[in-house]
Design an enzyme around this catalytic site. Structure first.
Site, PDB file in Angstrom:
ATOM      1  N   GLY A 136     -25.070 -18.573 -19.751  1.00 31.50           N
ATOM      2  CA  GLY A 136     -24.816 -19.545 -20.491  1.00 31.50           C
ATOM      3  C   GLY A 136     -25.942 -20.420 -21.004  1.00 31.50           C
ATOM      4  O   GLY A 136     -25.641 -20.899 -22.022  1.00 31.50           O
ATOM      5  N   ARG A 137     -27.171 -20.232 -20.321  1.00 30.40           N
ATOM      6  CA  ARG A 137     -28.339 -21.088 -21.299  1.00 30.40           C
ATOM      7  C   ARG A 137     -28.645 -20.255 -22.388  1.00 30.40           C
ATOM      8  O   ARG A 137     -29.613 -20.603 -23.030  1.00 30.40           O
ATOM      9  CB  ARG A 137     -29.361 -21.266 -20.144  1.00 30.40           C
ATOM     10  CG  ARG A 137     -29.977 -20.058 -19.544  1.00 30.40           C
ATOM     11  CD  ARG A 137     -30.814 -20.368 -18.214  1.00 30.40           C
ATOM     12  NE  ARG A 137     -31.183 -19.121 -17.391  1.00 30.40           N
ATOM     13  CZ  ARG A 137     -30.581 -18.697 -16.383  1.00 30.40           C
ATOM     14  NH1 ARG A 137     -29.226 -19.113 -16.252  1.00 30.40           N
ATOM     15  NH2 ARG A 137     -30.844 -17.380 -15.891  1.00 30.40           N
ATOM     16  N   GLU A 154     -16.599 -29.688 -13.588  1.00 27.82           N
ATOM     17  CA  GLU A 154     -16.857 -30.690 -14.523  1.00 27.82           C
ATOM     18  C   GLU A 154     -16.276 -30.755 -15.723  1.00 27.82           C
ATOM     19  O   GLU A 154     -15.613 -31.752 -16.093  1.00 27.82           O
ATOM     20  CB  GLU A 154     -18.290 -31.069 -14.459  1.00 27.82           C
ATOM     21  CG  GLU A 154     -19.041 -31.064 -13.234  1.00 27.82           C
ATOM     22  CD  GLU A 154     -19.822 -29.916 -12.836  1.00 27.82           C
ATOM     23  OE1 GLU A 154     -20.816 -29.989 -11.942  1.00 27.82           O
ATOM     24  OE2 GLU A 154     -18.918 -28.902 -13.037  1.00 27.82           O
ATOM     25  N   HIS A 156     -46.639 -43.597 -26.047  1.00 31.08           N
ATOM     26  CA  HIS A 156     -46.582 -44.949 -25.378  1.00 31.08           C
ATOM     27  C   HIS A 156     -45.821 -44.999 -23.986  1.00 31.08           C
ATOM     28  O   HIS A 156     -45.578 -46.186 -23.336  1.00 31.08           O
ATOM     29  CB  HIS A 156     -45.846 -46.023 -26.392  1.00 31.08           C
ATOM     30  CG  HIS A 156     -46.390 -46.190 -27.747  1.00 31.08           C
ATOM     31  ND1 HIS A 156     -47.645 -47.372 -27.846  1.00 31.08           N
ATOM     32  CD2 HIS A 156     -46.862 -45.395 -28.769  1.00 31.08           C
ATOM     33  CE1 HIS A 156     -48.107 -47.130 -29.013  1.00 31.08           C
ATOM     34  NE2 HIS A 156     -47.659 -46.058 -29.631  1.00 31.08           N
ATOM     35  N   GLU A 180     -34.107 -22.933 -14.804  1.00 29.93           N
ATOM     36  CA  GLU A 180     -32.888 -22.117 -14.125  1.00 29.93           C
ATOM     37  C   GLU A 180     -33.196 -20.587 -14.332  1.00 29.93           C
ATOM     38  O   GLU A 180     -32.750 -19.879 -13.664  1.00 29.93           O
ATOM     39  CB  GLU A 180     -31.607 -22.478 -15.042  1.00 29.93           C
ATOM     40  CG  GLU A 180     -30.257 -21.991 -14.435  1.00 29.93           C
ATOM     41  CD  GLU A 180     -29.143 -22.791 -15.009  1.00 29.93           C
ATOM     42  OE1 GLU A 180     -28.709 -23.534 -14.623  1.00 29.93           O
ATOM     43  OE2 GLU A 180     -28.404 -22.089 -15.830  1.00 29.93           O
ATOM     44  N   LYS A 208     -16.468 -20.817 -19.755  1.00 25.71           N
ATOM     45  CA  LYS A 208     -16.398 -19.238 -20.196  1.00 25.71           C
ATOM     46  C   LYS A 208     -15.008 -18.908 -19.152  1.00 25.71           C
ATOM     47  O   LYS A 208     -14.258 -18.134 -19.492  1.00 25.71           O
ATOM     48  CB  LYS A 208     -17.630 -18.567 -19.576  1.00 25.71           C
ATOM     49  CG  LYS A 208     -17.712 -17.220 -19.621  1.00 25.71           C
ATOM     50  CD  LYS A 208     -19.080 -16.588 -19.132  1.00 25.71           C
ATOM     51  CE  LYS A 208     -19.122 -15.215 -19.554  1.00 25.71           C
ATOM     52  NZ  LYS A 208     -20.337 -14.660 -19.263  1.00 25.71           N
ATOM     53  N   LYS A 244     -22.459 -27.142  -5.396  1.00 29.12           N
ATOM     54  CA  LYS A 244     -21.123 -26.878  -5.817  1.00 29.12           C
ATOM     55  C   LYS A 244     -20.159 -26.873  -4.788  1.00 29.12           C
ATOM     56  O   LYS A 244     -18.757 -27.353  -4.760  1.00 29.12           O
ATOM     57  CB  LYS A 244     -20.932 -26.083  -7.181  1.00 29.12           C
ATOM     58  CG  LYS A 244     -21.759 -26.441  -8.361  1.00 29.12           C
ATOM     59  CD  LYS A 244     -21.866 -25.280  -9.298  1.00 29.12           C
ATOM     60  CE  LYS A 244     -20.755 -24.650  -9.897  1.00 29.12           C
ATOM     61  NZ  LYS A 244     -20.791 -23.787 -10.910  1.00 29.12           N
TER      62      LYS A 244
END
Length: 518
Positions: free
Chosen positions: A261-262, A210, A378, A347, A204, A487
């Site tokens: 963002g999410r 990252e 399993h 979040e 954005k 961060k």
């Protein structure tokens, strides 16, 4: 908007009394025996989804009190404020309007008139984005699309592209790079060629450390391999057009500060999905979500699926004390669906203070985790059936398969039905080792097919469900300050890794840093 934190309502005290008298000891097996109509009472249809809640630890009296809790907490007022474009993200003074991203351009309803400018902006961005997606789809020279982003700029489009694999255009491969660990990007770069790869940089602000580290490494690789036309092979999903231009990118698609963002897969962040399934498929994805928006906005609370799920979450978290929820999608294409829900819920609602900054005296977000069935059976289902902790399970099943392999779908559906049944019924064994206590709750979500529309509805259902529990808890579900501290500290530690200086560090970090430099 008139809201009250849930623990300050009369219904909260009534629910506490209900839990102590009947809720704590409710046995679903007895409830079914006593009420032949239980399935009908605790199941319902919503857009593109059928939900069975009948195996959960609730009865009609509890459900009525939970609905009272929603009303007394002002859930309807809070919901209406979101759909009116009010700034309900109070710590950042922002509206919360991801739902507007999937609203049709011609939509007319009360309260939307004041958002006509924003709706026009949405479609003014959507149209050229979809045009660009179609251009890429028609460009046979582009065989690989690499999305570089993190968090919501990765989890949403990656989950959706994988989920809708049967709709993905043949001849193109989609890759997702999010981790700053260079092994991830390096592994992708080994698979692609300069002349046939399109890189999408999803940030954005165009400053996410990252993402930009990966973006600059991809650009350096591009140049080292003889690539020269950055403008053709790189596009940006960002609002920082100037920074993208400085990078060499001329094709950009932006979004707005009222999109978290999410919650951004519906925006330009969804460009990888639009390329994968086409403009029409992406429109169907938006349409399915819009159908669920309208259900959440207009359905009575007692037949409102996001509301009922959110209330169930409050009942389990705050009264039963369950600490987690396992998500088990019985469709391999939904392999990233649990990870997507982890960010969406934890979040959003992993908060310890309410919207006014006051510490809450109750638990908030559960831990959300899971894997696709039948793999999970399993692995961790042993604990679900016989472990010391009760973990509510949310099954997702799809009625119709897209493949034609005989026998597989019948066996898959038999397994998901049997697991839900076994959790509820259990099995007695005097020896203990083969004893299944049963009465372990589960919810069953059933889609007729896994399509763009049904996936859109499923994601929107989960978004609104998270809104409901967060609203009752009185927290702000739309900020994420908890991701910031690490961060900030990482910048200092990065400099120390280069310099070797450990002055002022805690003993553990100093010791680890010295060992890394030895």
């Amino acid at each position: 908007m008139n809201t009250t934190r849930c623990d300050r309502t009369p219904a909260w005290a009534a629910l506490q009394a209900q839990f102590e008298t009947t809720g704590r000891t409710l046995d679903v097996r007895d409830a079914f025996a006593a009420d032949p109509q239980r399935f009908g009472v605790f199941s319902q249809s919503a857009p593109h989804i059928f939900a069975d809640l009948s195996k959960n630890l609730i009865d009609e009296a509890t459900q009525a009190l939970l609905l009272d809790l929603a009303r007394q907490s002002g859930l309807e007022s809070h919901r209406n404020a979101m759909f009116a474009g009010d700034k309900i993200n109070t710590t950042e003074q922002r509206a919360v309007m991801h739902w507007l991203l999937r609203t049709p351009a011609q939509a007319q309803r009360d309260g939307l008139q004041g958002l006509s400018v924003e709706l026009a902006q949405v479609h003014a961005t959507l149209a050229p984005m979809l045009d660009y997606a179609e251009q890429v789809r028609l460009d046979a020279a582009i065989t690989d699309v690499v999305n570089i982003g993190i968090g919501g700029s990765d989890l949403g489009p990656q989950m959706a592209v994988l989920a809708l694999d049967e709709y993905v255009i043949p001849g193109k491969r989609f890759h997702f790079v999010s981790n700053v660990d260079g092994h991830e990007l390096a592994a992708v770069l080994k698979k692609v060629k300069v002349e046939s790869t399109l890189f999408l940089i999803a940030s954005k602000t165009f400053t996410t450390i990252e993402t930009m580290t990966n973006a600059h490494s991809a650009k350096a690789w591009f140049a080292a391999q003889g690539g020269t036309d950055v403008a053709r092979h790189f596009a940006a999903l960002t609002t920082n057009v100037a920074a993208a231009n400085a990078f060499g990118i001329s094709t950009t698609f932006g979004f707005w500060d009222w999109v978290g963002g999410r919650y951004s897969v519906w925006s330009a962040i969804g460009l990888p999905l639009a390329i994968a399934i086409g403009a029409q498929g992406f429109k169907e994805f938006l349409s399915g979500a819009h159908d669920m928006d309208e259900h959440f906005r207009t359905a009575p609370l007692d037949q409102n699926l996001p509301v009922r799920l959110g209330l169930l979450d409050v009942w389990y978290r705050n009264f039963h004390g369950f600490t987690s929820r396992s998500v088990a999608p019985y469709h391999c294409a939904l392999k990233r669906y649990p990870a997507y829900l982890q960010q969406l819920e934890m979040e959003s609602n992993g908060k310890r203070v309410d919207a006014s900054g006051e510490a809450v005296p109750f638990s908030t977000s559960p831990v959300v985790w899971g894997e696709p069935g039948t793999n999970g059976q399993h692995a961790y289902f042993q604990m679900l059936h016989q472990g010391t902790d009760v973990v509510p399970v949310e099954f997702v099943a799809v009625k119709t398969a897209k493949h034609s392999l005989p026998g597989h779908q019948t066996l898959l559906l038999a397994n998901v039905l049997a697991q839900a049944q076994a959790l509820m019924l259990g099995k007695a064994d005097a020896g203990g080792h083969k004893h299944f206590p049963g009465n372990r709750p589960s919810t069953f979500l059933l889609l007729d097919e896994l399509s763009p529309a049904s996936l859109g509805a499923l994601i929107a259902l989960q978004e609104h469900r998270v809104f409901v529990s967060g609203s009752l808890w009185g927290i702000n579900s739309f900020d994420q300050w908890g991701v910031e501290l690490g961060k900030v500290l990482a910048k200092d530690v990065e400099a120390r890794l280069l310099s070797g200086h450990t002055e002022g560090l805690d003993g553990s970090t100093a010791g680890l840093l010295a060992r890394l430099q030895a």
